[in-house]
Design a protein around this motif. Structure first.
Motif, PDB file in Angstrom:
ATOM      1  N   GLY A 122       0.804  -1.219   0.000  1.00 16.76           N
ATOM      2  CA  GLY A 122       0.000   0.000   0.000  1.00 16.76           C
ATOM      3  C   GLY A 122       0.837   1.268   0.000  1.00 16.76           C
ATOM      4  O   GLY A 122       2.009   1.261  -0.374  1.00 16.76           O
ATOM      5  N   ARG A 123       0.198   2.343   0.430  1.00 24.45           N
ATOM      6  CA  ARG A 123       0.872   3.644   0.439  1.00 24.45           C
ATOM      7  C   ARG A 123       0.836   4.286   1.817  1.00 24.45           C
ATOM      8  O   ARG A 123       0.187   5.313   2.035  1.00 24.45           O
ATOM      9  N   PRO A 124       1.518   3.665   2.791  1.00 23.97           N
ATOM     10  CA  PRO A 124       1.491   4.232   4.153  1.00 23.97           C
ATOM     11  C   PRO A 124       2.269   5.537   4.202  1.00 23.97           C
ATOM     12  O   PRO A 124       3.199   5.739   3.422  1.00 23.97           O
ATOM     13  N   LYS A 125       1.827   6.412   5.104  1.00 25.49           N
ATOM     14  CA  LYS A 125       2.628   7.619   5.354  1.00 25.49           C
ATOM     15  C   LYS A 125       3.327   7.370   6.680  1.00 25.49           C
ATOM     16  O   LYS A 125       2.770   7.606   7.735  1.00 25.49           O
ATOM     17  N   GLY A 126       4.518   6.855   6.637  1.00 19.75           N
ATOM     18  CA  GLY A 126       5.222   6.463   7.857  1.00 19.75           C
ATOM     19  C   GLY A 126       4.678   5.148   8.388  1.00 19.75           C
ATOM     20  O   GLY A 126       3.893   4.469   7.712  1.00 19.75           O
ATOM     21  N   LYS A 127       5.063   4.799   9.630  1.00 24.97           N
ATOM     22  CA  LYS A 127       4.634   3.526  10.228  1.00 24.97           C
ATOM     23  C   LYS A 127       3.138   3.532  10.458  1.00 24.97           C
ATOM     24  O   LYS A 127       2.610   4.489  11.020  1.00 24.97           O
ATOM     25  N   ASP A 128       2.462   2.489  10.029  1.00 20.03           N
ATOM     26  CA  ASP A 128       1.014   2.421  10.156  1.00 20.03           C
ATOM     27  C   ASP A 128       0.598   0.945  10.150  1.00 20.03           C
ATOM     28  O   ASP A 128       0.721   0.266   9.126  1.00 20.03           O
ATOM     29  N   GLU A 129       0.114   0.480  11.313  1.00 14.38           N
ATOM     30  CA  GLU A 129      -0.290  -0.916  11.508  1.00 14.38           C
ATOM     31  C   GLU A 129      -1.141  -1.472  10.367  1.00 14.38           C
ATOM     32  O   GLU A 129      -1.055  -2.634  10.015  1.00 14.38           O
ATOM     33  N   LYS A 130      -1.997  -0.575   9.842  1.00 18.90           N
ATOM     34  CA  LYS A 130      -2.923  -1.014   8.780  1.00 18.90           C
ATOM     35  C   LYS A 130      -2.159  -1.610   7.597  1.00 18.90           C
ATOM     36  O   LYS A 130      -2.674  -2.443   6.881  1.00 18.90           O
ATOM     37  N   ARG A 156       4.916 -23.656   4.088  1.00 14.53           N
ATOM     38  CA  ARG A 156       5.824 -23.780   5.233  1.00 14.53           C
ATOM     39  C   ARG A 156       5.720 -22.556   6.141  1.00 14.53           C
ATOM     40  O   ARG A 156       5.213 -21.521   5.736  1.00 14.53           O
ATOM     41  N   LYS A 157       6.211 -22.716   7.355  1.00 14.59           N
ATOM     42  CA  LYS A 157       6.199 -21.621   8.330  1.00 14.59           C
ATOM     43  C   LYS A 157       7.225 -20.570   7.915  1.00 14.59           C
ATOM     44  O   LYS A 157       8.267 -20.899   7.351  1.00 14.59           O
ATOM     45  N   ILE A 158       6.933 -19.310   8.192  1.00 12.08           N
ATOM     46  CA  ILE A 158       7.925 -18.272   7.946  1.00 12.08           C
ATOM     47  C   ILE A 158       8.108 -17.445   9.224  1.00 12.08           C
ATOM     48  O   ILE A 158       7.276 -17.502  10.132  1.00 12.08           O
ATOM     49  N   LYS A 159       9.195 -16.691   9.283  1.00  4.42           N
ATOM     50  CA  LYS A 159       9.418 -15.788  10.419  1.00  4.42           C
ATOM     51  C   LYS A 159       9.107 -14.373   9.959  1.00  4.42           C
ATOM     52  O   LYS A 159       9.339 -14.038   8.804  1.00  4.42           O
ATOM     53  N   PHE A 160       8.599 -13.570  10.899  1.00  3.91           N
ATOM     54  CA  PHE A 160       8.302 -12.176  10.569  1.00  3.91           C
ATOM     55  C   PHE A 160       8.988 -11.273  11.579  1.00  3.91           C
ATOM     56  O   PHE A 160       9.007 -11.561  12.775  1.00  3.91           O
ATOM     57  N   ILE A 161       9.563 -10.178  11.119  1.00  4.86           N
ATOM     58  CA  ILE A 161      10.193  -9.232  12.037  1.00  4.86           C
ATOM     59  C   ILE A 161       9.624  -7.838  11.766  1.00  4.86           C
ATOM     60  O   ILE A 161       9.506  -7.429  10.600  1.00  4.86           O
ATOM     61  N   PRO A 162       9.214  -7.107  12.837  1.00  3.60           N
ATOM     62  CA  PRO A 162       8.482  -5.856  12.613  1.00  3.60           C
ATOM     63  C   PRO A 162       9.375  -4.656  12.275  1.00  3.60           C
ATOM     64  O   PRO A 162       9.143  -3.551  12.735  1.00  3.60           O
ATOM     65  N   ASP A 222      18.264  -5.443  15.139  1.00  2.18           N
ATOM     66  CA  ASP A 222      17.419  -6.629  15.379  1.00  2.18           C
ATOM     67  C   ASP A 222      17.227  -7.418  14.094  1.00  2.18           C
ATOM     68  O   ASP A 222      17.220  -8.646  14.097  1.00  2.18           O
ATOM     69  N   VAL A 223      17.074  -6.697  12.987  1.00  5.58           N
ATOM     70  CA  VAL A 223      16.876  -7.388  11.701  1.00  5.58           C
ATOM     71  C   VAL A 223      18.168  -8.105  11.320  1.00  5.58           C
ATOM     72  O   VAL A 223      18.149  -9.267  10.892  1.00  5.58           O
ATOM     73  N   LYS A 224      19.296  -7.433  11.529  1.00  2.00           N
ATOM     74  CA  LYS A 224      20.599  -8.051  11.222  1.00  2.00           C
ATOM     75  C   LYS A 224      20.766  -9.356  12.005  1.00  2.00           C
ATOM     76  O   LYS A 224      21.223 -10.354  11.475  1.00  2.00           O
ATOM     77  N   LYS A 225      20.371  -9.299  13.288  1.00  2.00           N
ATOM     78  CA  LYS A 225      20.501 -10.484  14.146  1.00  2.00           C
ATOM     79  C   LYS A 225      19.617 -11.616  13.609  1.00  2.00           C
ATOM     80  O   LYS A 225      20.040 -12.765  13.517  1.00  2.00           O
ATOM     81  N   ASN A 240       7.060  -3.770   6.172  1.00  2.51           N
ATOM     82  CA  ASN A 240       6.814  -2.881   5.028  1.00  2.51           C
ATOM     83  C   ASN A 240       7.943  -1.862   4.802  1.00  2.51           C
ATOM     84  O   ASN A 240       8.207  -1.017   5.665  1.00  2.51           O
ATOM     85  N   LEU A 241       8.568  -1.936   3.641  1.00  2.00           N
ATOM     86  CA  LEU A 241       9.676  -1.027   3.317  1.00  2.00           C
ATOM     87  C   LEU A 241       9.234   0.430   3.319  1.00  2.00           C
ATOM     88  O   LEU A 241      10.006   1.333   3.621  1.00  2.00           O
ATOM     89  N   ARG A 242       7.977   0.657   2.964  1.00  2.00           N
ATOM     90  CA  ARG A 242       7.505   2.042   2.843  1.00  2.00           C
ATOM     91  C   ARG A 242       7.148   2.684   4.178  1.00  2.00           C
ATOM     92  O   ARG A 242       6.662   3.808   4.213  1.00  2.00           O
TER      93      ARG A 242
END
Ligand code: AMP
Length: 397
Positions: free
Chosen positions: A60-68, A84-90, A96-99, A114-116
């Motif tokens: 989508g087109r979030p303006k900054g961090k947005d749970e939606k 298969r199961k996947i892992k998710f990192i917020p 933390d992502v590097k780890k 979300n990159l955006r």
């Protein structure tokens, strides 16, 4: 274009830019998983080799961090599609992502947030791209055809931090590019393109490039009225771009010089209002009443187009023939879909792209018949314009 076919990902970590920009309903459930399905072959190949995958996408087109717009909403669907199961990192950058990337084992998948959520993504910010590149992956793979026409941090800029041996196009990107080349540059004749949609202005580049590539160029939808007016027809209240009449005249002249057959509607469905409940009638394009507007192609036109499509060996379709969102004006778009399905069954190569045309093909249950359905909207249009997409160019630099 370098592809992943010759890379062995055994014990390697691949950072894959996928296009998981999928539609969600009000309960945040994925309503169409086509784009997730489309990324599966690349992910499967990497895991099958014994590697691991870090998936990054926008939603989508979030303006900054947005749970939606969090990619957490699609975790279940990704797991279902991949089996298969996947892992998710917020988050998508940082310690933390590097780890999490460092801890990833062969056969595992990590989905980033979300990159955006970072405005730097769309700005193509070099520092942000460097942070993505520094997450610890060995390879950068671009499989996001839908955003390959954008020079964003994750789609293009990031590629400069990986040498030629450590970046490549994923299988979807490869398939899309091959399909478009097959239709546009290597298509068996007669080649027919059908271009529809609201406005000429959004597809000028496409039409101009097609004039050097195709035998038949069918122009339908709202944009046809600018051409019909250029030819001297009175078009009533139909949608028109008066500042593009000159351009339409030039296109018609160029087509003539190039020996390209331009086909415009001969009859249309007119309505006394832009509404699904409007009064309608079928008239010839020379008889559009002053206060009425053309909202679909008529039956004579549908028949004429079917004949041309059945005689074609290569067919490219982008854009609806009418206001197909309203049932009374959907017949033209549906009939083009059916004609292409029929021609494909007889052996023609067909490429369909763009949200509306693809929706029509899906609604009609024709997906299996069409040779290739593109997952790209804007990216497909830019390819049809003959442009090199930034996301593809970056892999070759
Ligand atoms: P595009 O995004 O340019 O492919 O345009 C798609 C839109 O064009 C759809 O929402 C259609 O409703 C609209 N459209 C197609 N034909 C007409 C028409 N004759 N008059 C007005 N809008 C149209």
């Amino acid at each position: 274009m370098k592809t992943i076919d010759h890379i062995n990902f055994h014990n390697q970590k691949a950072l894959i830019r996928v296009d998981f920009n999928v539609p969600l309903n009000e309960q945040f459930q994925v309503t169409d998983n086509t784009r997730i399905e489309a990324a599966k072959p690349t992910i499967d190949k990497i895991l099958h080799d014994g590697g691991s995958a870090v998936l990054m996408s926008h939603l989508g087109r979030p303006k900054g961090k947005d749970e939606k717009f969090s990619l957490k909403h699609i975790v279940n669907e990704v797991e279902k599609v991949l089996g298969r199961k996947i892992k998710f990192i917020p988050d998508c950058i940082g310690e933390d992502v590097k780890k999490a990337v460092a801890q990833l084992k062969s056969g595992e998948i990590l989905l980033l947030e979300n990159l955006r959520f970072y405005p730097e993504e769309k700005k193509g910010d070099i520092e942000f791209a460097r942070q993505l590149a520094d997450l610890g992956a060995d390879y950068y793979i671009n499989d996001a055809f839908g955003t390959a026409h954008r020079a964003h941090a994750s789609t293009a800029v990031i590629a400069r931090f990986f040498d030629k041996e450590h970046k490549a196009a994923g299988k979807l990107l490869e398939k899309e590019v091959n399909a478009i080349q097959k239709a546009l540059d290597k298509g068996e004749k007669p080649v027919t393109a059908i271009i529809g949609g609201a406005k000429v202005s959004s597809k000028i580049g496409v039409i101009e490039n097609l004039l050097n590539k195709v035998d038949n160029l069918i122009i339908v939808g709202g944009m046809a009225y600018t051409f019909l007016k250029a030819l001297g027809n009175k078009i009533g209240n139909s949608i028109v771009e008066d500042d593009k009449i000159d351009l339409a005249e030039r296109i018609l002249k160029q087509a003539n010089e190039n020996g390209v057959n331009i086909i415009l509607p001969v009859d249309v469905v007119v309505a006394d209002a832009f509404s699904p409940d409007a009064q309608t009638k079928i008239v010839s394009v020379s008889d559009i009443p002053e206060t009425w507007q053309g909202l679909d192609i008529g039956p004579e036109t549908r028949k004429m187009l079917d004949k041309i499509i059945q005689n074609s060996k290569t067919i490219i379709w982008n854009g609806p023939a009418g206001v197909f969102e309203f049932d009374p004006f959907a017949k033209g778009t549906e009939s083009i879909g059916l004609s292409i399905g029929k021609a494909s069954e007889k052996g023609a190569y067909s490429l369909v792209g763009g949200g509306d045309s693809v929706a029509a093909v899906k609604k009609l249950g024709l997906t299996e018949k069409i040779s290739y359905i593109s997952t790209g909207g804007g990216a497909l249009l830019e390819m049809l314009e003959g442009k090199t997409l930034p996301g593809i160019a970056a892999l070759n630099e």
